[in-house]
Design a protein around this motif. Structure first.
Motif, mmCIF file in Angstrom:
data_model
loop_
_atom_site.group_PDB
_atom_site.id
_atom_site.type_symbol
_atom_site.label_atom_id
_atom_site.label_comp_id
_atom_site.label_asym_id
_atom_site.label_seq_id
_atom_site.Cartn_x
_atom_site.Cartn_y
_atom_site.Cartn_z
ATOM 1 N N GLU A 71 3.232 -9.577 4.228
ATOM 2 C CA GLU A 71 2.957 -8.306 4.887
ATOM 3 C C GLU A 71 2.572 -8.515 6.339
ATOM 4 O O GLU A 71 2.348 -9.639 6.778
ATOM 5 C CB GLU A 71 1.825 -7.605 4.144
ATOM 6 C CG GLU A 71 2.190 -7.272 2.728
ATOM 7 C CD GLU A 71 1.022 -6.664 2.006
ATOM 8 O OE1 GLU A 71 0.905 -5.439 2.048
ATOM 9 O OE2 GLU A 71 0.212 -7.400 1.430
ATOM 10 N N PRO A 89 9.569 -0.224 -4.273
ATOM 11 C CA PRO A 89 10.149 0.935 -4.912
ATOM 12 C C PRO A 89 11.639 0.672 -5.132
ATOM 13 O O PRO A 89 12.298 0.078 -4.288
ATOM 14 C CB PRO A 89 9.934 2.048 -3.888
ATOM 15 C CG PRO A 89 9.786 1.358 -2.582
ATOM 16 C CD PRO A 89 9.364 -0.049 -2.838
ATOM 17 N N ARG A 120 -8.870 -9.334 -3.772
ATOM 18 C CA ARG A 120 -7.910 -8.326 -4.262
ATOM 19 C C ARG A 120 -7.313 -8.714 -5.605
ATOM 20 O O ARG A 120 -6.423 -8.036 -6.103
ATOM 21 C CB ARG A 120 -6.781 -8.149 -3.238
ATOM 22 C CG ARG A 120 -7.245 -7.597 -1.908
ATOM 23 C CD ARG A 120 -6.136 -7.632 -0.882
ATOM 24 N NE ARG A 120 -5.171 -6.548 -1.049
ATOM 25 C CZ ARG A 120 -4.076 -6.425 -0.302
ATOM 26 N NH1 ARG A 120 -3.808 -7.319 0.633
ATOM 27 N NH2 ARG A 120 -3.249 -5.434 -0.496
ATOM 28 N N ALA A 138 5.371 -3.809 -6.228
ATOM 29 C CA ALA A 138 5.190 -2.726 -5.240
ATOM 30 C C ALA A 138 6.495 -2.301 -4.590
ATOM 31 O O ALA A 138 6.506 -1.402 -3.768
ATOM 32 C CB ALA A 138 4.198 -3.170 -4.164
ATOM 33 N N GLY A 154 -7.000 -2.752 -2.297
ATOM 34 C CA GLY A 154 -7.730 -3.557 -1.310
ATOM 35 C C GLY A 154 -6.920 -3.740 -0.054
ATOM 36 O O GLY A 154 -5.791 -3.291 0.047
ATOM 37 N N VAL A 213 5.559 2.580 -9.693
ATOM 38 C CA VAL A 213 5.420 1.561 -8.679
ATOM 39 C C VAL A 213 3.938 1.326 -8.491
ATOM 40 O O VAL A 213 3.171 2.265 -8.305
ATOM 41 C CB VAL A 213 6.054 2.026 -7.355
ATOM 42 C CG1 VAL A 213 5.956 0.939 -6.311
ATOM 43 C CG2 VAL A 213 7.499 2.409 -7.579
ATOM 44 N N LYS A 214 3.543 0.065 -8.590
ATOM 45 C CA LYS A 214 2.123 -0.224 -8.420
ATOM 46 C C LYS A 214 1.889 -0.876 -7.071
ATOM 47 O O LYS A 214 2.674 -1.690 -6.627
ATOM 48 C CB LYS A 214 1.646 -1.170 -9.527
ATOM 49 C CG LYS A 214 1.193 -0.441 -10.771
ATOM 50 C CD LYS A 214 0.453 -1.402 -11.689
ATOM 51 C CE LYS A 214 1.374 -2.493 -12.164
ATOM 52 N NZ LYS A 214 0.881 -3.379 -13.171
ATOM 53 N N GLY A 215 0.819 -0.541 -6.458
ATOM 54 C CA GLY A 215 0.461 -1.203 -5.222
ATOM 55 C C GLY A 215 -0.577 -2.275 -5.486
ATOM 56 O O GLY A 215 -1.004 -2.471 -6.621
ATOM 57 N N ILE A 216 -0.960 -2.985 -4.434
ATOM 58 C CA ILE A 216 -2.048 -3.948 -4.570
ATOM 59 C C ILE A 216 -3.272 -3.305 -3.930
ATOM 60 O O ILE A 216 -3.263 -3.013 -2.748
ATOM 61 C CB ILE A 216 -1.727 -5.269 -3.837
ATOM 62 C CG1 ILE A 216 -0.376 -5.813 -4.297
ATOM 63 C CG2 ILE A 216 -2.825 -6.284 -4.074
ATOM 64 C CD1 ILE A 216 0.085 -7.031 -3.528
ATOM 65 N N LEU A 264 0.807 -1.222 0.000
ATOM 66 C CA LEU A 264 0.000 0.000 0.000
ATOM 67 C C LEU A 264 0.842 1.275 0.000
ATOM 68 O O LEU A 264 0.334 2.372 -0.162
ATOM 69 C CB LEU A 264 -0.934 0.002 1.216
ATOM 70 C CG LEU A 264 -1.969 -1.120 1.241
ATOM 71 C CD1 LEU A 264 -2.645 -1.195 2.593
ATOM 72 C CD2 LEU A 264 -3.020 -0.918 0.157
ATOM 73 N N ARG A 265 2.165 1.086 0.203
ATOM 74 C CA ARG A 265 3.039 2.258 0.254
ATOM 75 C C ARG A 265 3.014 3.034 -1.051
ATOM 76 O O ARG A 265 2.933 4.250 -1.060
ATOM 77 C CB ARG A 265 4.479 1.833 0.531
ATOM 78 C CG ARG A 265 4.670 1.463 1.956
ATOM 79 C CD ARG A 265 6.096 1.132 2.269
ATOM 80 N NE ARG A 265 6.156 0.766 3.672
ATOM 81 C CZ ARG A 265 7.256 0.416 4.300
ATOM 82 N NH1 ARG A 265 8.388 0.364 3.649
ATOM 83 N NH2 ARG A 265 7.214 0.109 5.565
ATOM 84 N N ALA A 266 3.073 2.292 -2.157
ATOM 85 C CA ALA A 266 3.125 2.936 -3.460
ATOM 86 C C ALA A 266 1.902 3.819 -3.657
ATOM 87 O O ALA A 266 2.001 4.933 -4.171
ATOM 88 C CB ALA A 266 3.201 1.878 -4.550
ATOM 89 N N ILE A 267 0.751 3.317 -3.201
ATOM 90 C CA ILE A 267 -0.487 4.070 -3.362
ATOM 91 C C ILE A 267 -0.410 5.375 -2.564
ATOM 92 O O ILE A 267 -0.763 6.451 -3.054
ATOM 93 C CB ILE A 267 -1.696 3.207 -2.909
ATOM 94 C CG1 ILE A 267 -1.806 1.989 -3.843
ATOM 95 C CG2 ILE A 267 -2.981 4.013 -2.896
ATOM 96 C CD1 ILE A 267 -2.784 0.930 -3.405
#
Lengths: 326, 316
Positions: free
Chosen positions: B42, B257, B286, B255, B269, B264-267, A193-196
């Protein structure tokens, strides 16, 4: 040149430590030592990078007016922060907003999370009616990608760290300040979620013209986000310059060490050389009276480095470094 | 390759008034001799609980409903407490998360190390002291550290003291939980280098649990990806980074960096709750490839090619 948005001029902050048992005589630690840098008036992201104990958080607190500098001055749009706080406190916080490391600590656990946004609206008079306030909140949450129906009416402990931190972004979006001071904002957010989160900071800059002082230990995210990078080492700036220059061609031996220590997320590009474990840290806890702050760990240390403190000097149009090698 | 540790269908649950938190929910994984195995995932995915399960350190309200943990032929979950105590530290060392903050603040480093060594080996004091000093040197700390108190050391130095103590009896397996979290980047590099050295110089097996994919990329031989109490993918580190199979692994890798990386894409949800895992594949809410099958049927983990395991309906 136009007037900088934020300018630090020779800012120092000392703390007294010790005393009591007489183990150490009362000593003074310079947490921040003659720091000067500025941010331009155009939308801009500066990354302030340093390891733990480098004085990053102290600088953030001084800019936010939570701590006065021992010497030097901090100017926001040409006016001292202390003056802003004294005369136009609300106006200052309308323009300069923090995002802290731990998004939990800013919520009151007894109130629903909505309150954080409602207070912001009330304090800064962003809406004239309850309905208008509600509309603003929902719009801002949707812009951040949060579902209002899932989060509003809940208590802080029912939100995850990532949700709480993004809720803070909603608050920023409501207030639309000119400058965000973000102190390690992503260290409590999950990797995916960091990138977001970072993308929101970027879009704040691009869409809403909100500048950001991004304070972190992490050069990866700084290189993704920032326009320019300022490197702090034990309370002093050792290097400053545009992002690409600092990352691709670091000048100061400390910046070089930092950059070569970042693990590359590719198993095919592992560290080839081993670092000398003894150079990783020094046992010295207190800063020296004179000389370069990095001298105890520097592979290129010279006699001069022990006796004379190198000053931050411009070596090209945009780059500055504080090192006797240059 | 000979396994040193075999975990089979391990479950670790926590009782609560709302029902069981199924933190670890059916994990099977092997660690081979002389390798660095990474466990990535995570926060909240069950990594640390898995390690506590493997070491039989789960305390009430936690319990282990099913599962088997075989370490060098010994059934860890069933041996008498006495024998387990003998194995721990001498054969199987554990560096818990935040261990550096668990050093006793009023006892000097050397004494703490010597006590631990004597306690688990029966060495005499002289010998134990010799070992402690040699170990400090091994992890690159100056000998003066032996005579210092923990508060005089930085976080990275304390972490090295912990590792020095953990490896003092030359265990065959070292499990380190988030050993680099909360340390500065240069110190992190030192610690990672040290863990890799345990394999290369002492032929130990190292299991490193971390959320930091870049750290894994630097030192691991193989990597296991955990999501929602399960392992969703296992493979050689090069393969997994080059061609991740599970959509979650793909997301996790994209994700990260990295310097020079533009996007950079996140996941999207949120991670689900261990109290109420989603039906079918736990990643389906997700996942952009989710089909009806994924909602209904939980995919089991299968070997899709040699040493490559994945739990996803996309791969048969």
């Amino acid at each position: 040149m136009d007037q900088p948005l934020l300018e630090l001029r020779n800012v120092s902050r000392e703390f007294k430590v010790g005393g009591g048992l007489g183990l150490f005589s009362r000593r003074i630690i310079k947490a921040v030592d003659a720091v000067s840098f500025s941010m331009p008036s155009k939308p801009w992201i500066t990354a302030l990078i340093g390891e733990s104990g480098s004085g990053k958080t102290t600088i953030a607190r001084m800019i936010l007016g939570l701590l006065p500098p021992t010497s030097g001055e901090i100017l926001y749009r040409g006016r001292k922060v202390s003056e802003w706080i004294k005369k136009n406190k609300m106006e200052y916080y309308r323009e300069v907003q923090p995002i802290f490391q731990d998004p939990y600590s800013i919520y009151n656990p007894f109130y629903r999370v909505d309150r954080v946004l409602e207070i912001a609206i009330k304090k800064f008079k962003l809406a004239s009616s309850r309905e208008e306030a509600r509309g603003l909140i929902i719009k801002a949450m949707e812009d951040i990608g949060l579902r209002p129906e899932d989060l509003l009416g809940r208590y802080p402990h029912q939100l995850s760290g990532g949700e709480r931190q993004r809720f803070m972004l909603t608050r920023i979006l409501l207030i639309k300040p000119r400058l965000i001071v973000a102190d390690e904002p992503i260290s409590m957010i999950d990797v995916s979620l960091r990138a977001i989160f970072l993308d929101h900071l970027l879009s704040f800059k691009e869409k809403h013209g909100i500048s950001c002082l991004y304070i972190s230990h992490d050069l990866h995210t700084a290189s993704y986000l920032a326009d320019n990078i300022v490197i702090l080492c034990y309370g002093r700036i050792v290097e400053e310059g545009p992002k690409n220059h600092v990352i691709e061609d670091p000048l100061h031996p400390y910046t070089k060490l930092l950059i070569s220590s970042i693990p590359i997320p590719d198993p095919k590009r592992r560290w080839i050389d081993k670092i000398d474990l003894r150079s990783v840290e020094s046992l010295r806890k207190f800063r020296m009276e004179k000389g370069c702050v990095f001298s105890a760990r520097c592979p290129y240390v010279m006699e001069k480095c022990l006796s004379e403190t190198p000053q931050l000097k411009s070596i090209s149009l945009e780059r500055k470094v504080a090192c006797h090698l240059y | 390759m000979e396994p040193i540790l075999e975990v089979d269908d391990l479950r670790v649950y926590y009782k609560s008034i709302w029902g069981d938190y199924k933190s670890v929910d059916g994990v099977s994984v092997k660690a081979y001799r002389n390798e660095v195995l990474s466990i990535a995932g995570e926060s909240g995915c069950g990594k640390s609980t898995l390690v506590e399960g493997i070491l039989r350190l789960v305390k009430p309200p936690g319990y282990i409903p099913t599962g088997k943990v075989i370490f060098e032929g010994i059934d860890i979950l069933r041996v008498p407490e006495e024998e387990l105590r003998r194995i721990r530290w001498s054969k199987l060392a554990y560096v818990p998360q935040g261990a550096m903050n668990s050093l006793n603040p009023v006892i000097k480093v050397e004494e703490q190390m010597v006590d631990a060594i004597i306690d688990h080996s029966g060495m005499d004091k002289e010998k134990a002291k010799e070992v402690a000093l040699a170990m400090l040197k091994e992890v690159g700390l100056p000998v003066e550290v032996a005579n210092m108190y923990p508060h005089q050391l930085s976080g990275g130095m304390k972490q090295r003291v912990i590792i020095a103590t953990a490896i003092a009896l030359k265990p065959n397996l070292v499990i380190a939980d988030e050993p680099t979290t909360a340390l500065d980047v240069v110190v992190q590099r030192g610690i990672l280098q040290l863990l890799r050295m345990l394999k290369e110089n002492y032929h130990m097996t190292v299991i490193m649990v971390s959320h930091d994919m870049a750290a894994h990329a630097q030192i691991a031989d193989r990597i296991a990806i955990m999501y929602a109490g399960k392992i969703v993918e296992v493979g050689l580190i090069n393969q997994v980074f080059k061609e991740p199979l599970h959509p979650y692994t793909k997301g996790l890798i994209s994700a990260i960096p990295a310097i020079g990386k533009k996007y950079v894409k996140g996941i999207p949800g949120l991670a689900p709750s261990p109290l109420n895992w989603p039906s079918g594949c736990r990643f389906h809410p997700r996942c952009q490839h989710a089909t009806e099958l994924c909602v209904k049927v939980e995919p089991s983990i299968r070997e899709v090619e040699r040493e490559r395991f994945v739990a996803c309906h996309l791969y048969g």
